[in-house]
Design a protein around this motif. Sequence first.
Motif, PDB file in Angstrom:
ATOM      1  N   SER A   1       0.830  -1.209   0.000  1.00  0.00           N
ATOM      2  CA  SER A   1       0.000   0.000   0.000  1.00  0.00           C
ATOM      3  C   SER A   1       0.861   1.255   0.000  1.00  0.00           C
ATOM      4  O   SER A   1       0.569   2.220  -0.708  1.00  0.00           O
ATOM      5  CB  SER A   1      -0.918   0.013   1.217  1.00  0.00           C
ATOM      6  OG  SER A   1      -1.844  -1.018   1.142  1.00  0.00           O
ATOM      7  N   ARG A   2       1.917   1.230   0.767  1.00  0.00           N
ATOM      8  CA  ARG A   2       2.804   2.397   0.811  1.00  0.00           C
ATOM      9  C   ARG A   2       3.478   2.633  -0.540  1.00  0.00           C
ATOM     10  O   ARG A   2       3.560   3.759  -1.019  1.00  0.00           O
ATOM     11  CB  ARG A   2       3.863   2.235   1.893  1.00  0.00           C
ATOM     12  CG  ARG A   2       4.790   3.441   1.870  1.00  0.00           C
ATOM     13  CD  ARG A   2       5.684   3.527   3.017  1.00  0.00           C
ATOM     14  NE  ARG A   2       6.494   4.720   2.873  1.00  0.00           N
ATOM     15  CZ  ARG A   2       6.736   5.541   3.847  1.00  0.00           C
ATOM     16  NH1 ARG A   2       6.221   5.330   5.031  1.00  0.00           N
ATOM     17  NH2 ARG A   2       7.501   6.586   3.659  1.00  0.00           N
ATOM     18  N   ARG A   3       3.943   1.548  -1.173  1.00  0.00           N
ATOM     19  CA  ARG A   3       4.573   1.699  -2.495  1.00  0.00           C
ATOM     20  C   ARG A   3       3.576   2.283  -3.502  1.00  0.00           C
ATOM     21  O   ARG A   3       3.931   3.158  -4.305  1.00  0.00           O
ATOM     22  CB  ARG A   3       5.107   0.361  -2.990  1.00  0.00           C
ATOM     23  CG  ARG A   3       6.396  -0.072  -2.307  1.00  0.00           C
ATOM     24  CD  ARG A   3       7.049  -1.261  -2.997  1.00  0.00           C
ATOM     25  NE  ARG A   3       6.161  -2.417  -3.091  1.00  0.00           N
ATOM     26  CZ  ARG A   3       6.024  -3.353  -2.157  1.00  0.00           C
ATOM     27  NH1 ARG A   3       6.720  -3.263  -1.033  1.00  0.00           N
ATOM     28  NH2 ARG A   3       5.210  -4.374  -2.343  1.00  0.00           N
ATOM     29  N   LEU A   4       2.328   1.826  -3.451  1.00  0.00           N
ATOM     30  CA  LEU A   4       1.305   2.358  -4.355  1.00  0.00           C
ATOM     31  C   LEU A   4       1.065   3.839  -4.100  1.00  0.00           C
ATOM     32  O   LEU A   4       1.031   4.642  -5.045  1.00  0.00           O
ATOM     33  CB  LEU A   4       0.004   1.574  -4.186  1.00  0.00           C
ATOM     34  CG  LEU A   4      -1.183   2.109  -4.978  1.00  0.00           C
ATOM     35  CD1 LEU A   4      -0.923   1.999  -6.477  1.00  0.00           C
ATOM     36  CD2 LEU A   4      -2.450   1.367  -4.592  1.00  0.00           C
ATOM     37  N   LEU A   5       0.940   4.229  -2.845  1.00  0.00           N
ATOM     38  CA  LEU A   5       0.724   5.642  -2.527  1.00  0.00           C
ATOM     39  C   LEU A   5       1.908   6.505  -2.943  1.00  0.00           C
ATOM     40  O   LEU A   5       1.730   7.609  -3.470  1.00  0.00           O
ATOM     41  CB  LEU A   5       0.463   5.814  -1.033  1.00  0.00           C
ATOM     42  CG  LEU A   5      -0.910   5.398  -0.557  1.00  0.00           C
ATOM     43  CD1 LEU A   5      -0.992   5.480   0.959  1.00  0.00           C
ATOM     44  CD2 LEU A   5      -1.988   6.236  -1.203  1.00  0.00           C
ATOM     45  N   GLU A   6       3.112   6.016  -2.729  1.00  0.00           N
ATOM     46  CA  GLU A   6       4.285   6.783  -3.146  1.00  0.00           C
ATOM     47  C   GLU A   6       4.305   6.975  -4.660  1.00  0.00           C
ATOM     48  O   GLU A   6       4.663   8.047  -5.145  1.00  0.00           O
ATOM     49  CB  GLU A   6       5.552   6.089  -2.664  1.00  0.00           C
ATOM     50  CG  GLU A   6       5.755   6.208  -1.166  1.00  0.00           C
ATOM     51  CD  GLU A   6       6.911   5.390  -0.639  1.00  0.00           C
ATOM     52  OE1 GLU A   6       7.400   4.483  -1.348  1.00  0.00           O
ATOM     53  OE2 GLU A   6       7.325   5.648   0.508  1.00  0.00           O
ATOM     54  N   ARG A   7       3.916   5.948  -5.413  1.00  0.00           N
ATOM     55  CA  ARG A   7       3.867   6.065  -6.869  1.00  0.00           C
ATOM     56  C   ARG A   7       2.796   7.066  -7.305  1.00  0.00           C
ATOM     57  O   ARG A   7       3.032   7.913  -8.176  1.00  0.00           O
ATOM     58  CB  ARG A   7       3.599   4.701  -7.510  1.00  0.00           C
ATOM     59  CG  ARG A   7       3.761   4.756  -9.031  1.00  0.00           C
ATOM     60  CD  ARG A   7       3.548   3.424  -9.685  1.00  0.00           C
ATOM     61  NE  ARG A   7       2.115   3.207  -9.808  1.00  0.00           N
ATOM     62  CZ  ARG A   7       1.485   2.064  -9.610  1.00  0.00           C
ATOM     63  NH1 ARG A   7       2.161   0.987  -9.254  1.00  0.00           N
ATOM     64  NH2 ARG A   7       0.196   1.958  -9.737  1.00  0.00           N
ATOM     65  N   VAL A   8       1.628   7.009  -6.682  1.00  0.00           N
ATOM     66  CA  VAL A   8       0.538   7.933  -7.005  1.00  0.00           C
ATOM     67  C   VAL A   8       0.972   9.374  -6.752  1.00  0.00           C
ATOM     68  O   VAL A   8       0.730  10.263  -7.570  1.00  0.00           O
ATOM     69  CB  VAL A   8      -0.720   7.570  -6.184  1.00  0.00           C
ATOM     70  CG1 VAL A   8      -1.724   8.700  -6.176  1.00  0.00           C
ATOM     71  CG2 VAL A   8      -1.352   6.292  -6.704  1.00  0.00           C
TER      72      VAL A   8
ATOM     73  N   VAL B   1      -6.894  10.823  -0.773  1.00  0.00           N
ATOM     74  CA  VAL B   1      -5.449  10.700  -0.569  1.00  0.00           C
ATOM     75  C   VAL B   1      -4.773  11.988  -0.967  1.00  0.00           C
ATOM     76  O   VAL B   1      -4.037  12.571  -0.178  1.00  0.00           O
ATOM     77  CB  VAL B   1      -4.863   9.509  -1.388  1.00  0.00           C
ATOM     78  CG1 VAL B   1      -3.355   9.457  -1.237  1.00  0.00           C
ATOM     79  CG2 VAL B   1      -5.502   8.199  -0.965  1.00  0.00           C
ATOM     80  N   THR B   2      -5.005  12.440  -2.182  1.00  0.00           N
ATOM     81  CA  THR B   2      -4.352  13.654  -2.663  1.00  0.00           C
ATOM     82  C   THR B   2      -5.326  14.816  -2.822  1.00  0.00           C
ATOM     83  O   THR B   2      -4.913  15.908  -3.180  1.00  0.00           O
ATOM     84  CB  THR B   2      -3.659  13.404  -4.008  1.00  0.00           C
ATOM     85  OG1 THR B   2      -4.631  13.016  -4.981  1.00  0.00           O
ATOM     86  CG2 THR B   2      -2.589  12.330  -3.891  1.00  0.00           C
ATOM     87  N   THR B   3      -6.626  14.593  -2.565  1.00  0.00           N
ATOM     88  CA  THR B   3      -7.611  15.652  -2.771  1.00  0.00           C
ATOM     89  C   THR B   3      -7.972  16.422  -1.507  1.00  0.00           C
ATOM     90  O   THR B   3      -8.604  17.449  -1.574  1.00  0.00           O
ATOM     91  CB  THR B   3      -8.905  15.083  -3.361  1.00  0.00           C
ATOM     92  OG1 THR B   3      -9.456  14.151  -2.429  1.00  0.00           O
ATOM     93  CG2 THR B   3      -8.668  14.430  -4.712  1.00  0.00           C
ATOM     94  N   GLY B   4      -7.600  15.889  -0.354  1.00  0.00           N
ATOM     95  CA  GLY B   4      -7.949  16.555   0.893  1.00  0.00           C
ATOM     96  C   GLY B   4      -9.337  16.199   1.393  1.00  0.00           C
ATOM     97  O   GLY B   4      -9.805  16.732   2.376  1.00  0.00           O
TER      98      GLY B   4
ATOM     99  N   ARG C   1       1.805  12.500  -9.428  1.00  0.00           N
ATOM    100  CA  ARG C   1       0.881  13.635  -9.246  1.00  0.00           C
ATOM    101  C   ARG C   1      -0.543  13.305  -9.697  1.00  0.00           C
ATOM    102  O   ARG C   1      -1.237  14.148 -10.254  1.00  0.00           O
ATOM    103  CB  ARG C   1       1.399  14.879  -9.956  1.00  0.00           C
ATOM    104  CG  ARG C   1       2.723  15.352  -9.428  1.00  0.00           C
ATOM    105  CD  ARG C   1       3.178  16.601 -10.148  1.00  0.00           C
ATOM    106  NE  ARG C   1       4.486  16.992  -9.743  1.00  0.00           N
ATOM    107  CZ  ARG C   1       4.754  17.901  -8.798  1.00  0.00           C
ATOM    108  NH1 ARG C   1       3.786  18.494  -8.167  1.00  0.00           N
ATOM    109  NH2 ARG C   1       5.992  18.203  -8.503  1.00  0.00           N
ATOM    110  N   ARG C   2      -0.954  12.065  -9.434  1.00  0.00           N
ATOM    111  CA  ARG C   2      -2.314  11.651  -9.786  1.00  0.00           C
ATOM    112  C   ARG C   2      -3.274  12.093  -8.697  1.00  0.00           C
ATOM    113  O   ARG C   2      -2.905  12.209  -7.537  1.00  0.00           O
ATOM    114  CB  ARG C   2      -2.368  10.137  -9.956  1.00  0.00           C
ATOM    115  CG  ARG C   2      -1.577   9.702 -11.177  1.00  0.00           C
ATOM    116  CD  ARG C   2      -1.393   8.227 -11.323  1.00  0.00           C
ATOM    117  NE  ARG C   2      -2.565   7.428 -11.038  1.00  0.00           N
ATOM    118  CZ  ARG C   2      -2.524   6.120 -10.816  1.00  0.00           C
ATOM    119  NH1 ARG C   2      -1.388   5.468 -10.864  1.00  0.00           N
ATOM    120  NH2 ARG C   2      -3.624   5.452 -10.557  1.00  0.00           N
TER     121      ARG C   2
END
Length: 70
Positions: free
Chosen positions: A48-55, A65-68, A59-60
């Motif tokens: 899961s961490r590797r996936l989040l780091e890639r996302v 996760v990245t939208t707040g 800049r997806r």
Amino acid sequence: MRLVTEPQTAEAVSLGARPLSLSEFYEVCAGDRTVELSPAARPALDASRRLLERVIRERRRVYGVTTGFG
């Protein structure tokens, strides 16, 4: 919620080895049990961490996760 001042005598709840029961959830919330991460959960946590780091690196936009939001 109460402040736990006495030593814990109940066995810790292990997260990731099996589903958490409702009674275990309540015991943790009440401060009657502690929580530990099961060794069996580590590979999924690392993936899961590797996936989040890639996302994030790509800049997806990912809701929650990245939208707040989420």
